[in-house]
Scaffold this motif. Structure first.
Motif, PDB file in Angstrom:
ATOM      1  N   ALA A 238      11.847 -77.619 -20.819  1.00 56.21           N
ATOM      2  CA  ALA A 238      11.541 -76.940 -22.088  1.00 56.21           C
ATOM      3  C   ALA A 238      12.586 -75.893 -22.427  1.00 56.21           C
ATOM      4  O   ALA A 238      12.911 -75.675 -23.597  1.00 56.21           O
ATOM      5  N   ARG A 239      13.144 -75.237 -21.404  1.00 57.39           N
ATOM      6  CA  ARG A 239      14.076 -74.133 -21.644  1.00 57.39           C
ATOM      7  C   ARG A 239      15.540 -74.537 -21.436  1.00 57.39           C
ATOM      8  O   ARG A 239      16.413 -73.699 -21.347  1.00 57.39           O
ATOM      9  N   ARG A 240      15.763 -75.845 -21.373  1.00 60.22           N
ATOM     10  CA  ARG A 240      17.115 -76.410 -21.377  1.00 60.22           C
ATOM     11  C   ARG A 240      17.988 -75.854 -20.239  1.00 60.22           C
ATOM     12  O   ARG A 240      19.154 -75.482 -20.434  1.00 60.22           O
ATOM     13  N   ALA A 241      17.360 -75.825 -19.053  1.00 60.69           N
ATOM     14  CA  ALA A 241      18.011 -75.193 -17.904  1.00 60.69           C
ATOM     15  C   ALA A 241      19.297 -75.914 -17.500  1.00 60.69           C
ATOM     16  O   ALA A 241      20.286 -75.269 -17.115  1.00 60.69           O
ATOM     17  N   TYR A 242      19.309 -77.222 -17.587  1.00 65.07           N
ATOM     18  CA  TYR A 242      20.518 -77.960 -17.185  1.00 65.07           C
ATOM     19  C   TYR A 242      21.671 -77.621 -18.133  1.00 65.07           C
ATOM     20  O   TYR A 242      22.788 -77.329 -17.700  1.00 65.07           O
ATOM     21  N   GLU A 243      21.374 -77.620 -19.429  1.00 67.44           N
ATOM     22  CA  GLU A 243      22.436 -77.325 -20.399  1.00 67.44           C
ATOM     23  C   GLU A 243      22.969 -75.899 -20.228  1.00 67.44           C
ATOM     24  O   GLU A 243      24.169 -75.644 -20.342  1.00 67.44           O
ATOM     25  N   GLY A 244      22.052 -74.978 -19.944  1.00 69.65           N
ATOM     26  CA  GLY A 244      22.456 -73.593 -19.751  1.00 69.65           C
ATOM     27  C   GLY A 244      23.374 -73.452 -18.548  1.00 69.65           C
ATOM     28  O   GLY A 244      24.405 -72.766 -18.590  1.00 69.65           O
TER      29      GLY A 244
ATOM     30  N   ALA B 249      11.920 -84.618 -26.538  1.00 71.16           N
ATOM     31  CA  ALA B 249      12.940 -83.563 -26.619  1.00 71.16           C
ATOM     32  C   ALA B 249      13.669 -83.396 -25.296  1.00 71.16           C
ATOM     33  O   ALA B 249      14.883 -83.152 -25.272  1.00 71.16           O
ATOM     34  N   ALA B 250      12.917 -83.510 -24.197  1.00 75.50           N
ATOM     35  CA  ALA B 250      13.526 -83.281 -22.883  1.00 75.50           C
ATOM     36  C   ALA B 250      12.617 -83.875 -21.815  1.00 75.50           C
ATOM     37  O   ALA B 250      11.417 -84.075 -22.040  1.00 75.50           O
ATOM     38  N   ALA B 251      13.202 -84.127 -20.659  1.00 72.73           N
ATOM     39  CA  ALA B 251      12.410 -84.657 -19.543  1.00 72.73           C
ATOM     40  C   ALA B 251      12.801 -83.941 -18.264  1.00 72.73           C
ATOM     41  O   ALA B 251      13.971 -83.579 -18.069  1.00 72.73           O
ATOM     42  N   GLY B 252      11.807 -83.740 -17.404  1.00 70.75           N
ATOM     43  CA  GLY B 252      12.036 -83.211 -16.069  1.00 70.75           C
ATOM     44  C   GLY B 252      11.551 -84.258 -15.077  1.00 70.75           C
ATOM     45  O   GLY B 252      10.378 -84.627 -15.086  1.00 70.75           O
ATOM     46  N   LEU B 253      12.457 -84.781 -14.277  1.00 70.44           N
ATOM     47  CA  LEU B 253      12.113 -85.930 -13.428  1.00 70.44           C
ATOM     48  C   LEU B 253      12.474 -85.651 -11.976  1.00 70.44           C
ATOM     49  O   LEU B 253      13.612 -85.282 -11.673  1.00 70.44           O
ATOM     50  N   ASP B 254      11.507 -85.852 -11.107  1.00 67.93           N
ATOM     51  CA  ASP B 254      11.749 -85.690  -9.661  1.00 67.93           C
ATOM     52  C   ASP B 254      11.720 -87.032  -8.946  1.00 67.93           C
ATOM     53  O   ASP B 254      12.074 -87.116  -7.776  1.00 67.93           O
ATOM     54  N   VAL B 255      11.260 -88.057  -9.638  1.00 65.00           N
ATOM     55  CA  VAL B 255      11.110 -89.384  -9.029  1.00 65.00           C
ATOM     56  C   VAL B 255      11.668 -90.432  -9.980  1.00 65.00           C
ATOM     57  O   VAL B 255      11.618 -90.273 -11.197  1.00 65.00           O
ATOM     58  N   PHE B 256      12.186 -91.516  -9.410  1.00 66.05           N
ATOM     59  CA  PHE B 256      12.893 -92.512 -10.198  1.00 66.05           C
ATOM     60  C   PHE B 256      12.632 -93.898  -9.632  1.00 66.05           C
ATOM     61  O   PHE B 256      12.413 -94.052  -8.428  1.00 66.05           O
ATOM     62  N   ASP B 257      12.748 -94.860 -10.507  1.00 63.38           N
ATOM     63  CA  ASP B 257      12.744 -96.234 -10.053  1.00 63.38           C
ATOM     64  C   ASP B 257      14.015 -96.458  -9.235  1.00 63.38           C
ATOM     65  O   ASP B 257      15.075 -95.935  -9.576  1.00 63.38           O
ATOM     66  N   ASN B 258      13.887 -97.210  -8.175  1.00 65.66           N
ATOM     67  CA  ASN B 258      15.053 -97.622  -7.393  1.00 65.66           C
ATOM     68  C   ASN B 258      15.874 -96.448  -6.858  1.00 65.66           C
ATOM     69  O   ASN B 258      17.115 -96.479  -6.870  1.00 65.66           O
ATOM     70  N   GLU B 259      15.185 -95.394  -6.411  1.00 66.54           N
ATOM     71  CA  GLU B 259      15.901 -94.244  -5.829  1.00 66.54           C
ATOM     72  C   GLU B 259      16.735 -94.691  -4.631  1.00 66.54           C
ATOM     73  O   GLU B 259      16.286 -95.540  -3.884  1.00 66.54           O
ATOM     74  N   PRO B 260      17.900 -94.146  -4.389  1.00 68.26           N
ATOM     75  CA  PRO B 260      18.554 -93.097  -5.166  1.00 68.26           C
ATOM     76  C   PRO B 260      19.478 -93.639  -6.265  1.00 68.26           C
ATOM     77  O   PRO B 260      20.194 -92.861  -6.890  1.00 68.26           O
TER      78      PRO B 260
ATOM     79  N   ILE C 133      19.589 -94.323  -9.467  1.00 67.97           N
ATOM     80  CA  ILE C 133      18.777 -94.151 -10.678  1.00 67.97           C
ATOM     81  C   ILE C 133      19.474 -94.753 -11.885  1.00 67.97           C
ATOM     82  O   ILE C 133      20.687 -95.010 -11.865  1.00 67.97           O
ATOM     83  N   HIS C 134      18.712 -94.984 -12.928  1.00 62.93           N
ATOM     84  CA  HIS C 134      19.264 -95.550 -14.160  1.00 62.93           C
ATOM     85  C   HIS C 134      20.419 -94.664 -14.638  1.00 62.93           C
ATOM     86  O   HIS C 134      20.228 -93.460 -14.844  1.00 62.93           O
ATOM     87  N   PRO C 135      21.617 -95.234 -14.816  1.00 61.26           N
ATOM     88  CA  PRO C 135      22.776 -94.400 -15.174  1.00 61.26           C
ATOM     89  C   PRO C 135      22.615 -93.707 -16.518  1.00 61.26           C
ATOM     90  O   PRO C 135      23.273 -92.699 -16.787  1.00 61.26           O
ATOM     91  N   GLY C 136      21.745 -94.220 -17.362  1.00 60.14           N
ATOM     92  CA  GLY C 136      21.547 -93.609 -18.686  1.00 60.14           C
ATOM     93  C   GLY C 136      21.116 -92.154 -18.599  1.00 60.14           C
ATOM     94  O   GLY C 136      21.429 -91.347 -19.486  1.00 60.14           O
ATOM     95  N   TYR C 137      20.420 -91.789 -17.536  1.00 65.67           N
ATOM     96  CA  TYR C 137      19.984 -90.390 -17.417  1.00 65.67           C
ATOM     97  C   TYR C 137      21.170 -89.447 -17.236  1.00 65.67           C
ATOM     98  O   TYR C 137      21.123 -88.286 -17.627  1.00 65.67           O
ATOM     99  N   LEU C 138      22.211 -89.967 -16.593  1.00 59.27           N
ATOM    100  CA  LEU C 138      23.311 -89.078 -16.197  1.00 59.27           C
ATOM    101  C   LEU C 138      24.157 -88.624 -17.377  1.00 59.27           C
ATOM    102  O   LEU C 138      24.910 -87.653 -17.276  1.00 59.27           O
ATOM    103  N   ASP C 139      24.051 -89.318 -18.512  1.00 61.68           N
ATOM    104  CA  ASP C 139      24.819 -88.936 -19.703  1.00 61.68           C
ATOM    105  C   ASP C 139      24.040 -87.978 -20.595  1.00 61.68           C
ATOM    106  O   ASP C 139      24.565 -87.511 -21.603  1.00 61.68           O
ATOM    107  N   LEU C 140      22.787 -87.744 -20.263  1.00 61.41           N
ATOM    108  CA  LEU C 140      21.936 -86.971 -21.180  1.00 61.41           C
ATOM    109  C   LEU C 140      21.965 -85.485 -20.845  1.00 61.41           C
ATOM    110  O   LEU C 140      21.828 -85.101 -19.683  1.00 61.41           O
TER     111      LEU C 140
END
Ligand code: DGY
Length: 325
Positions: free
Chosen positions: A122-128, A263-274, A276-283
């Motif tokens: 919610a507070r855009r911590a990654y972008e910050g 608007a945003a997602a916080g994810l601790d678990v993923f399909d096919n860990e580790p 993960i879908h590469p699409g997340y890494l560009d976001l």
């Protein structure tokens, strides 16, 4: 069986304190490698060690074939996780194998992770953080990284088990959130604690400014959050997953994160860990964690204590509350 004579195979080294706790009680053989054992390795080690019990993790897949191939001496499989979707329970039951897990002792720990993900998304911590690390921060402005208020927003909890209830309680008390939930069945009032039940998950989605997934992975919950259900969320909703990756259709969530429906997602678990879908890494609008929801020193010791105590009880013929089959 006297606990001093129990032979326990541990598939991944636990924390020192957790290993010590188990080591005081049982003869332990622990996988010396810092990687998951293959099924043939696990079966061979169980045979060579004369294991009475296995302490496995959520990433040791015990399917029907593996369970049927276990040496006859193995009577208990204890998983160092609350999730047990990696174990074929029907096959375990057919073979008379007891399966134990770690409910309760990690609920609040995983709930903390859910709250971290809610706040960070919610507070855009990654972008910050990127702004600072990349040297792009040029100072305070009134429009810098505008996020969403958590306080007072509506929280939808999908799966109101122990972890879901812990999230709900903390969100309601700490952040004045209006809690809604969907569960297979409605909870009694003392467990609901004022949360609003939605028998139909689609109705839950429509009121979820924040949606937190805390349901177990089952054939019924697989790909629960698909494109059609994402479309039912209020525009600009925030999605958090601390359950299992397969509850989410990754391609659909990534498309919604790109387009703004989410608007945003916080994810601790993923399909096919580790992997993960590469699409997340560009976001920019995601806050990702490497499946560490239950990873505190305290929780790891509590998990070891619970499992070792209950392994000894089961092998002594006593009932235990954390036995699944
Ligand atoms: C659990 O306990 O199920 C956690 O996700 C760790 O696997």
């Amino acid at each position: 069986m006297n606990s001093q004579t129990i032979r326990l195979l541990v598939t991944r080294a636990l924390t020192d304190k957790a290993m010590a706790f188990a080591g005081e009680r049982f003869h332990i053989w622990c996988n010396p490698h810092d990687r998951i054992m293959t099924t043939p390795e696990l079966l061979a080690a169980a045979q060579a060690h004369g294991a009475d019990a296995l302490l496995v993790t959520a990433f040791d897949r015990l399917d029907k074939a593996a369970i049927e191939a276990l040496p006859p001496a193995v009577k208990v499989v204890a998983t160092y996780s609350v999730g047990h979707n990696h174990i074929d329970l029907a096959a375990a039951s057919a073979r008379g194998l007891a399966v134990l897990s770690t409910p309760d002792v990690l609920s609040d720990t995983v709930a903390e992770m859910a709250l971290l993900l809610m706040l960070a998304a919610a507070r855009r911590a990654y972008e910050g953080q990127r702004l600072i690390y990349d040297g792009r921060w040029v100072g305070w402005t009134p429009t810098l990284l505008l996020g969403r208020d958590v306080v007072g927003a509506r929280l939808g909890v999908f799966g109101m088990g122990r972890i879901g209830r812990s999230v709900a309680r903390r969100a309601a008390r700490g952040f004045d959130m209006a809690v809604h939930y969907h569960n297979r069945s409605r909870l009694p009032g003392e467990l609901e604690q004022g949360a609003v039940y939605h028998a139909d998950a689609a109705d839950l989605l429509a009121v979820s400014d924040f949606l937190v997934l805390t349901a177990p992975s089952t054939p019924q919950t697989a790909r629960f959050l698909d494109a059609a259900r994402i479309a039912r969320l209020p525009r600009g909703a925030i999605v958090v997953n601390v359950a299992r990756g397969d509850l989410v259709d990754d391609a659909a969530l990534i498309a919604a994160l790109r387009e703004g429906q989410v608007a945003a997602a916080g994810l601790d678990v993923f399909d096919n860990e580790p992997d993960i879908h590469p699409g997340y890494l560009d976001l920019p609008n995601v806050f990702l964690q490497p499946h560490q929801g239950s990873s505190t020193l305290g929780a790891r010791v509590r998990m070891a204590e619970l499992l070792t105590t209950s392994i000894a009880s089961v092998l002594a013929g006593a009932p235990v509350a954390n036995r699944i089959v």
